[in-house]
Design a protein around this motif. Structure first.
Motif, short mmCIF file in Angstrom:
data_model
loop_
_atom_site.label_atom_id
_atom_site.label_comp_id
_atom_site.label_asym_id
_atom_site.label_seq_id
_atom_site.Cartn_x
_atom_site.Cartn_y
_atom_site.Cartn_z
N PRO A 243 33.50 55.94 42.23
CA PRO A 243 33.62 55.50 43.62
C PRO A 243 33.54 53.99 43.88
N PHE A 244 32.97 53.22 42.94
CA PHE A 244 32.76 51.80 43.24
C PHE A 244 32.84 50.99 41.96
N GLY A 245 33.91 50.22 41.82
CA GLY A 245 34.02 49.35 40.65
C GLY A 245 34.62 50.05 39.44
N ILE B 16 37.16 45.40 25.74
CA ILE B 16 37.58 44.02 25.97
C ILE B 16 39.06 43.96 26.35
N VAL B 17 39.90 44.71 25.65
CA VAL B 17 41.33 44.70 25.92
C VAL B 17 41.61 45.19 27.34
N PHE B 18 41.01 46.33 27.70
CA PHE B 18 41.24 46.89 29.02
C PHE B 18 40.68 45.99 30.12
N LEU B 19 39.40 45.59 30.01
CA LEU B 19 38.78 44.82 31.07
C LEU B 19 39.41 43.45 31.25
N ASN B 20 39.78 42.78 30.16
CA ASN B 20 40.43 41.47 30.30
C ASN B 20 41.79 41.60 30.98
N PHE C 101 42.69 43.98 33.07
CA PHE C 101 42.41 44.33 34.46
C PHE C 101 41.97 43.11 35.26
N LYS C 102 41.07 42.31 34.68
CA LYS C 102 40.57 41.11 35.36
C LYS C 102 41.70 40.11 35.60
N MET D 295 52.71 44.87 39.22
CA MET D 295 51.39 45.33 38.74
C MET D 295 51.00 46.63 39.44
N PHE D 296 51.15 46.66 40.77
CA PHE D 296 50.82 47.89 41.50
C PHE D 296 51.74 49.04 41.07
N HIS D 297 53.01 48.72 40.85
CA HIS D 297 53.95 49.75 40.41
C HIS D 297 53.56 50.31 39.05
N LYS D 298 53.16 49.44 38.14
CA LYS D 298 52.75 49.89 36.81
C LYS D 298 51.50 50.76 36.90
N TRP D 299 50.53 50.37 37.75
CA TRP D 299 49.30 51.14 37.89
C TRP D 299 49.56 52.53 38.46
N THR D 300 50.57 52.67 39.32
CA THR D 300 50.80 53.95 39.98
C THR D 300 51.88 54.80 39.31
#
Length: 194
Positions: free
Chosen positions: A65-67, A79-83, A85-86, A140-145
């Motif tokens: 629900p948060f973060g 590290i790969v995912f979070l970097n 995403f950031k 970016m939004f298109h790739k995420w969805t």
């Protein structure tokens, strides 16, 4: 009081996404394997469709629900995912801030009656910003969805192996180069007509 609440919310979001996340609600994932099998392997990939005795799934079906979900803190590709995403979040927030600044400059030019600044500065700035970096944010939004683990409804063209790199797509667009397929059998572009 309202400013204090918003500053605490912003601090929590900043801490959870860009720093050390907190495990407030518990993960949306569970391990469905017996302890003996877990101990005998060094690493595991959590599969959202895996079940134990056909009843429990590894994913509860609701996002955290948060973060960021706390399960990422123990992942080998943390590290790969979070970097990644950031970086994407930073670009999106940067584009929003730059667009806000350009709109403020328009309001200043309008207030002081400088129509030349509106025509020669504001319009080119908005066109360049929105056509280049606004488009990259939309990608970016298109790739995420549009791409997900296992594909949407099992479609292999929408699984994680067919998700093209937004950065490479953007660079190829600037250089007028054709994209290469991320994996064999995948389309070269994110969407038809690109």
């Amino acid at each position: 009081a309202l400013m204090g609440i918003f500053s605490m919310y912003t601090g929590l979001i900043y801490n959870d996404i860009f720093s050390k996340s907190l495990n407030i609600f518990g993960s949306s994932w569970q391990v469905t394997l017996p302890d003996t099998e877990i101990i005998s392997h060094k690493t595991f990939t959590l599969d959202p469709s895996s079940t134990l005795n056909g009843s429990e799934k590894g994913y509860y079906g609701t996002p955290y629900p948060f973060g960021i979900d706390p399960i990422w803190q123990v992942a080998s590709n943390k590290i790969v995912f979070l970097n990644s995403f950031k970086m994407k979040i930073s670009i999106i927030l940067g584009v929003i801030h730059m667009l806000f600044g350009v709109i403020i400059s328009f309001l200043n030019s309008k207030y002081f009656g400088k129509s030349v600044n509106i025509v020669c500065e504001f319009i080119p700035q908005v066109l360049f910003l929105c056509c280049m970096f606004g488009y990259m944010s939309l990608l970016m939004f298109h790739k995420w969805t549009s791409f997900t683990a296992g594909g949407i409804d099992g479609d292999k063209m929408t699984d994680e192996h067919c998700a093209p790199s937004v950065l490479i797509t953007f660079i190829n667009m600037i250089l007028f180069k054709d994209n290469e397929a991320p994996s064999p059998g995948c389309p070269e572009y994110m969407y038809a007509g690109q």
